[in-house]
Scaffold this active site. Sequence first.
Site, PDB file in Angstrom:
ATOM      1  N   GLU A 153       1.142   3.735   2.009  1.00 58.34           N
ATOM      2  CA  GLU A 153       1.781   4.087   3.277  1.00 58.34           C
ATOM      3  C   GLU A 153       3.042   3.238   3.499  1.00 58.34           C
ATOM      4  O   GLU A 153       4.072   3.750   3.953  1.00 58.34           O
ATOM      5  CB  GLU A 153       0.802   3.859   4.440  1.00 58.34           C
ATOM      6  CG  GLU A 153      -0.453   4.720   4.390  1.00 58.34           C
ATOM      7  CD  GLU A 153      -1.609   4.038   3.653  1.00 58.34           C
ATOM      8  OE1 GLU A 153      -1.344   3.278   2.678  1.00 58.34           O
ATOM      9  OE2 GLU A 153      -2.764   4.256   4.027  1.00 58.34           O
ATOM     10  N   HIS A 186       0.848  -1.191   0.000  1.00 56.31           N
ATOM     11  CA  HIS A 186       0.000   0.000   0.000  1.00 56.31           C
ATOM     12  C   HIS A 186       0.891   1.250   0.000  1.00 56.31           C
ATOM     13  O   HIS A 186       2.088   1.170   0.258  1.00 56.31           O
ATOM     14  CB  HIS A 186      -0.899  -0.022   1.237  1.00 56.31           C
ATOM     15  CG  HIS A 186      -2.034  -1.000   1.105  1.00 56.31           C
ATOM     16  ND1 HIS A 186      -3.081  -1.047   1.982  1.00 56.31           N
ATOM     17  CD2 HIS A 186      -2.278  -1.972   0.170  1.00 56.31           C
ATOM     18  CE1 HIS A 186      -3.928  -2.003   1.621  1.00 56.31           C
ATOM     19  NE2 HIS A 186      -3.456  -2.580   0.526  1.00 56.31           N
ATOM     20  N   ALA A 191     -26.850   1.483 -30.236  1.00 50.10           N
ATOM     21  CA  ALA A 191     -27.951   2.346 -29.811  1.00 50.10           C
ATOM     22  C   ALA A 191     -28.894   1.650 -28.834  1.00 50.10           C
ATOM     23  O   ALA A 191     -29.491   2.296 -27.965  1.00 50.10           O
ATOM     24  CB  ALA A 191     -28.716   2.839 -31.032  1.00 50.10           C
ATOM     25  N   CYS A 220      -5.868   1.844   6.024  1.00 49.91           N
ATOM     26  CA  CYS A 220      -6.700   0.676   6.302  1.00 49.91           C
ATOM     27  C   CYS A 220      -6.399   0.113   7.678  1.00 49.91           C
ATOM     28  O   CYS A 220      -5.345   0.348   8.269  1.00 49.91           O
ATOM     29  CB  CYS A 220      -6.528  -0.387   5.225  1.00 49.91           C
ATOM     30  SG  CYS A 220      -4.895  -1.130   5.201  1.00 49.91           S
ATOM     31  N   MET A 233     -23.342   5.202 -41.079  1.00 51.12           N
ATOM     32  CA  MET A 233     -24.189   5.496 -42.229  1.00 51.12           C
ATOM     33  C   MET A 233     -25.368   4.526 -42.223  1.00 51.12           C
ATOM     34  O   MET A 233     -25.388   3.546 -41.474  1.00 51.12           O
ATOM     35  CB  MET A 233     -23.401   5.329 -43.535  1.00 51.12           C
ATOM     36  CG  MET A 233     -22.178   6.226 -43.657  1.00 51.12           C
ATOM     37  SD  MET A 233     -22.519   7.984 -43.434  1.00 51.12           S
ATOM     38  CE  MET A 233     -23.520   8.327 -44.891  1.00 51.12           C
ATOM     39  N   ASP A 279     -19.194  -6.445 -35.513  1.00 52.56           N
ATOM     40  CA  ASP A 279     -17.894  -5.784 -35.702  1.00 52.56           C
ATOM     41  C   ASP A 279     -16.715  -6.697 -35.357  1.00 52.56           C
ATOM     42  O   ASP A 279     -15.574  -6.344 -35.663  1.00 52.56           O
ATOM     43  CB  ASP A 279     -17.796  -4.519 -34.832  1.00 52.56           C
ATOM     44  CG  ASP A 279     -18.908  -3.535 -35.136  1.00 52.56           C
ATOM     45  OD1 ASP A 279     -19.538  -3.670 -36.210  1.00 52.56           O
ATOM     46  OD2 ASP A 279     -19.160  -2.638 -34.308  1.00 52.56           O
ATOM     47  N   TRP A 339     -13.801   5.479 -40.166  1.00 52.41           N
ATOM     48  CA  TRP A 339     -13.964   5.916 -38.792  1.00 52.41           C
ATOM     49  C   TRP A 339     -14.675   7.245 -38.793  1.00 52.41           C
ATOM     50  O   TRP A 339     -14.400   8.087 -39.637  1.00 52.41           O
ATOM     51  CB  TRP A 339     -12.590   6.079 -38.118  1.00 52.41           C
ATOM     52  CG  TRP A 339     -11.859   4.767 -38.015  1.00 52.41           C
ATOM     53  CD1 TRP A 339     -10.806   4.359 -38.764  1.00 52.41           C
ATOM     54  CD2 TRP A 339     -12.132   3.685 -37.116  1.00 52.41           C
ATOM     55  NE1 TRP A 339     -10.387   3.099 -38.370  1.00 52.41           N
ATOM     56  CE2 TRP A 339     -11.200   2.664 -37.358  1.00 52.41           C
ATOM     57  CE3 TRP A 339     -13.096   3.510 -36.117  1.00 52.41           C
ATOM     58  CZ2 TRP A 339     -11.189   1.459 -36.639  1.00 52.41           C
ATOM     59  CZ3 TRP A 339     -13.077   2.310 -35.418  1.00 52.41           C
ATOM     60  CH2 TRP A 339     -12.121   1.299 -35.680  1.00 52.41           C
TER      61      TRP A 339
END
Lengths: 376, 376
Positions: free
Chosen positions: A57, A55, A308, A80, A168, A205, A175
Site C-alpha cells: 500500500e 508494504h 524414504a 495492516c 538403483m 549425498d 540423475w
Amino acid sequence: MSQFTPQDEQFMQRAIELAKQGRFTTTPNPSVGCVLVKHGEIVGEGFHYKAGEPHAEVMALGAAGEQAKGATAYVTLEPCSHYGRTPPCALGLINAGVTKVIAAMRDPNPEVAGRGLKMLYDAGVESAVGLLAEKAEGLNKGFLKRMRTGLPFVQLKLAMSLDGRTAMENGESQWITGCQARADVQVGRAQASAILSTGVTVEMDNPSLTVRWNELPEEIKREYPAENLRQPVRVILDFQHRVQPQHKLFETNSPVWLVSDRARDLTDFPDFCEEIIVEITDNPTTLFNVMRILGQRQINTVWGEAGATLAGALIEENLVDELIVYIAPKLLGDKARGLCRLPNVTELKDAPKWALQSAVKIGADLKTVYIREDND
Amino acid sequence: MSQFTPQDEQFMQRAIELAKQGRFTTTPNPSVGCVLVKHGEIVGEGFHYKAGEPHAEVMALGAAGEQAKGATAYVTLEPCSHYGRTPPCALGLINAGVTKVIAAMRDPNPEVAGRGLKMLYDAGVESAVGLLAEKAEGLNKGFLKRMRTGLPFVQLKLAMSLDGRTAMENGESQWITGCQARADVQVGRAQASAILSTGVTVEMDNPSLTVRWNELPEEIKREYPAENLRQPVRVILDFQHRVQPQHKLFETNSPVWLVSDRARDLTDFPDFCEEIIVEITDNPTTLFNVMRILGQRQINTVWGEAGATLAGALIEENLVDELIVYIAPKLLGDKARGLCRLPNVTELKDAPKWALQSAVKIGADLKTVYIREDND
C-alpha cells in the site's frame, strides 16, 4: 449477485500479479499487491518485496502521490493495523484520502484480523472483502497456515522413476529426472522459507541444499536478479549428530539449523549454524514438535527433500500439505529403492490418500502436485 | 506450399471421424472412413465397420448413388486393389465415375501397397496422398505395424499407486484405481484385438478378461451397442498349464488361446479354447515368437494386463509399443508390491526410457501414456 464488477476483478487480478513479484523474498511476511484506481485508471501500483521494506500500500501510495485522494485501493490482503517495522497501512490509506478499499481477503494474523478493516470503517472509508479470495489464498499458503495454526505449510518434493523408484539398488540416483525438472526444483526451493532434510542425506549425498541461482530457469532469472537472492534456512534433522563442519552445507554463509534431542559441541561449526533441541515424544510426535518450533521461528513454508524414511514419516504423521512428485519416464525395476517407507500401512484402506491438483510436462518428466485428502 | 486446401483438410478430418466408428470392430481389418464431395458438398459418407461388411468407399458410393459421378473421394487409407471378401474399392470408385481421390496415406498391406493408387492412375482418375497422414496413422497403429513388421502393436496397461505399487504386501489390490479408470480400461480392452495375460494371473485372480459392456463409459455405450460387442481373443501364457476348465475365462464363449511349449489334454476345455505351441528360445526370445505367431494370426493390437514378471519381460525384451499407466493418488509404502521386475537393469543408464505422450485425469486417477523411446 456479486457486489464486485468485472472491472473490480481486473484490478484485483493486477494486484495479485504484483503480489507474486515478492514470492521469493517476503518471508516471513506475506506477498501482497496493491493497485490504486481513480476514474477507472490505475494511478499507483505497489507490492511488498522484503520484510523491513515498504508494504504494497505504501509503495502504491508513493507512486500515486496526490492522485491517491479519492482513489479506490485494491489490496490482496487486508491492510495492516499494527505498528511493526512500518506504520499501519490502513492509516496510510486513510491519511492519503483513499475513499474505498477492496481487499481480497482478511488477514488472519492475530495482530490484524479485521482491525485493519475496522480502522478504515472508523475513518469513514468504504471497504469490501472477498474479491478473488481463492487466488489471494494461493499467494500465501505458508503465511496463512502459520497464522491460522502456528505450523508451516509443508511441501514434500519427491523425484522418482515411473515405477516409483528413487535410486538403483546400489544407491545410484544421479540423475533420474532431467535438467528442466531439476531447475524447477530450484524454483520450489527459492520460494520456501526453509528446506528440510536429514543428517543421513547430508552424510550420504553431501548436498549444499541452497538455491543455485545459475540453475534457475531463464524466465525466473530475469525476474529475480542474483543480487536479491534469498537462501532458505536449511533445517537438518540430525539426532545422530552425523552433520560435520566440513560438509558442503557450510560452504554457503546462510543459516543452518541442526535439530536433535541433545546438544553437541558447535565450536568447529560456523556462526550461521545453530541448534534446535527437541524432545523425542510420541504424542504429539517429535516431527510435529519440530514443525511447531519452525512455525514459532516464523517459517512459513517448508520444502522437504528427503529419503524414504523421512518422507514416509512426514506422510504417516499427516504433516505434508502438498506432495510434489516429479516422475521420470524411466523404469528401474522392483529391486530399485522405493519412494517412501510406510511401516503402519498394511491394508489398502489405510493407504494415505491424496488429491491430484495438476500434472504438467517439464522437459521429459511429468510434474504432479497433490494435496492431502482430508481422510483423517 | 501444400497441395491441399483447408477445405480438403476439413473433408479428410470428417473421414477420420467416420473411420473411428469402426475402432471397436474392424480387426483384423483397418478402420477406414470415406467422404464423397461434389461442388463443395458432401454427397456420400461411409466407414468400414466389420470384416466381411462393406468397405468405407462402397458405403459412401452407395449413399451417393448417381451423385458419385464427378465427385472427389476423401479416404483415410489408400483404396484397396485386391479381391478379398469384397471387390477392390479402387475399381468401385472408377466405375462410379469418381474423378479425384485423396488418400491420407498409402496402405502398407503388401496386397495393396500402391496398387490401389496405380489402378486409379491407369483409369485416368487423379489422385493425391498424404493429407492428415499422421492422424490417419493413429487410426490403425496395430494394423499398420502388423503390415510393416508382422508383429502386433503392444499396449501394456499398468495400474499402480503414486509410489509405483500394484498391491499390498499380502496381495490385496482391489481396488487401487477408481471406477472411472477401470471403465477406461474396458475401453482399452474393447479396442484391442487380443488381451494378453498369464496362467499365474488366472490362477491368482481368476479374471474373465472380457470386455464388460455394462462397465463401459456411457458415451461409449451410446456409440457401441451391446449387440455389436466384439470380444478380443484372450491369449494366456501358460507354460506351467495352470489354466483349468473351471476358470472364469471359460464362462464367456469367445476364443481363448493357451500358449505353452507342450501340448495338454484339452478334452475338458470348451471348443473356443485352443493351444498355441511355441518353443522356448533365447534368440529370438520366446515372447518375441509368441508375438510373431499372434501377428500371423492377424492380431493387430495386443492389450497386456500382466503382473510384474510378464510386464518386466515384455519391457526388457523391447516388445511394448505403448505403456498405459493409471496412477492412483495413494501411497502404499515400500513393502507393497512393485510394478515390474527388470532383472537385467542394475545401472541407471540401462533403465528403459520412455516418452510421455499424454497425462489426463480420469476420476481421481491420472492416466499417462508413454511410447518407447528409441534408445536400443
